[in-house]
Design an enzyme around this catalytic site. Structure first.
Site, PDB file in Angstrom:
ATOM      1  N   GLY A   1       8.043 -90.424 -24.031  1.00 52.25           N
ATOM      2  CA  GLY A   1       8.610 -90.087 -22.656  1.00 52.25           C
ATOM      3  C   GLY A   1      10.107 -89.779 -23.096  1.00 52.25           C
ATOM      4  O   GLY A   1      10.583 -89.596 -23.908  1.00 52.25           O
TER       5      GLY A   1
ATOM      6  N   GLY B   1       2.684 -89.688 -19.618  1.00 52.95           N
ATOM      7  CA  GLY B   1       2.925 -88.899 -20.679  1.00 52.95           C
ATOM      8  C   GLY B   1       1.472 -88.545 -21.536  1.00 52.95           C
ATOM      9  O   GLY B   1       1.564 -87.990 -22.490  1.00 52.95           O
TER      10      GLY B   1
ATOM     11  N   GLU C   1       0.424 -95.950 -27.563  1.00 50.00           N
ATOM     12  CA  GLU C   1       1.379 -96.843 -26.963  1.00 50.00           C
ATOM     13  C   GLU C   1       1.032 -98.053 -27.069  1.00 50.00           C
ATOM     14  O   GLU C   1       1.501 -98.999 -27.351  1.00 50.00           O
ATOM     15  CB  GLU C   1       1.536 -96.115 -25.668  1.00 50.00           C
ATOM     16  CG  GLU C   1       2.710 -94.739 -25.543  1.00 50.00           C
ATOM     17  CD  GLU C   1       2.910 -94.384 -24.343  1.00 50.00           C
ATOM     18  OE1 GLU C   1       1.938 -94.672 -23.174  1.00 50.00           O
ATOM     19  OE2 GLU C   1       3.951 -93.638 -24.105  1.00 50.00           O
TER      20      GLU C   1
HETATM   21  O1  DER Z   1       3.377 -92.160 -20.725  1.00 51.27           O
HETATM   22  C1  DER Z   1       4.059 -93.145 -20.892  1.00 51.27           C
HETATM   23  O2  DER Z   1       3.728 -94.366 -20.621  1.00 51.27           O
HETATM   24  C2  DER Z   1       5.589 -92.985 -21.094  1.00 51.27           C
HETATM   25  O3  DER Z   1       6.058 -94.245 -21.567  1.00 51.27           O
HETATM   26  C3  DER Z   1       6.088 -92.378 -19.791  1.00 51.27           C
HETATM   27  O4  DER Z   1       5.143 -92.462 -18.794  1.00 51.27           O
HETATM   28  C4  DER Z   1       7.519 -92.881 -19.272  1.00 51.27           C
HETATM   29  O5  DER Z   1       7.946 -91.712 -19.138  1.00 51.27           O
HETATM   30  P1  DER Z   1       9.550 -91.523 -18.775  1.00 51.27           P
HETATM   31  O6  DER Z   1      10.303 -92.464 -19.792  1.00 51.27           O
HETATM   32  O7  DER Z   1       9.857 -89.969 -19.345  1.00 51.27           O
HETATM   33  O8  DER Z   1       9.920 -91.523 -17.499  1.00 51.27           O
END
Ligand code: DER
Length: 236
Positions: free
Chosen positions: A31, A100, A106
């Protein structure tokens, strides 16, 4: 912008306060907020003393572009500390992740990590329930062959409102395909009470064809939230 500055402050503080010389394996999330985590790691004099484990293609790029040592979760299934972003964080530090489409790797890295620090800007903090700030639904990674079956199964779960396969839109005709060659279903369950997050995750996960959900219950050590006024809130 205020949002970017708050992301950077949260990310820098999370690294500065928690990364220790004894840490040799570091998980790097996905992200736009973890961009600042990788940047901070790249500034460290002793950055060659630890290996970084990615959570997907973009994460791998972050590691390499910041001159960090790249490892894999296959080689390093015991991770000392991990940093990642989130789409929403509730009062018990349960998370919605997967905005994302990187949620599988993750959660794999998070589950291998002794500590997980979440970094986010103020938009992600939900004093209410999950689903209050993040309105795009719970991301669910599914085997492509099973997407229709899972869409139907979801209808029977408590709190179900709607669900759809995530399409690439302008940037890709057809569904988004993850780093694991899977599809994403975004399922709207409205607002999810804190005490229901774990149960809902388990119900979704048990559906045949589901690889993983973006509900991270009881996995977070602490969250660093960048506020609009430039302060950083540390939630534990
Ligand atoms: O996909 C995810 O879980 C990422 O961590 C993401 O959604 C976090 O997004 P950002 O840091 O671009 O806000």
């Amino acid at each position: 912008s205020l949002v970017e500055q708050s992301k950077k402050l949260a990310a820098y503080q999370a690294v500065d306060e928690n990364l220790k010389d004894s840490h040799s394996v570091v998980g790097v999330g996905s992200g736009s907020t973890v961009v600042y985590v990788a940047e901070r790691l790249g500034q460290l004099k002793n950055k060659s003393s630890f290996v970084c484990i990615p959570t997907g293609f973009q994460s791998k790029e972050l590691i390499l572009s910041n001159g960090l040592r790249l490892g894999s979760v296959e080689e390093y299934s015991s991770i000392d500390i991990a940093f990642d972003g989130a789409d929403e964080i509730d009062s018990q530090l349960n998370l919605i992740k997967g905005g994302g489409a990187c949620l599988m790797q993750e959660k794999l890295v998070a589950s291998c990590s002794k500590q997980l620090f979440i970094v986010a800007d103020y938009r992600k903090r939900s004093p209410e329930k999950l689903g209050h700030a993040w309105r795009q639904g719970v991301p669910i990674e599914v085997v492509p062959a099973a997407y229709n079956k899972v869409l139907n199964d979801l209808k029977n779960l408590e709190g179900y409102k709607s669900a759809k396969v995530r399409y690439g839109g302008t940037f890709k005709a057809g569904p988004v395909v993850t780093d694991n060659s899977m599809f994403i279903i975004d399922a709207d369950f409205g607002e999810i009470p804190v005490e229901k997050v774990s149960t809902l995750h388990s119900q979704i996960k048990s559906l045949v064809g589901v690889l993983e959900t973006g509900l991270f219950a009881n996995m977070t050590t602490a969250a660093y939230i960048g506020n609009e006024d430039g302060s950083v809130a540390t939630l534990t």
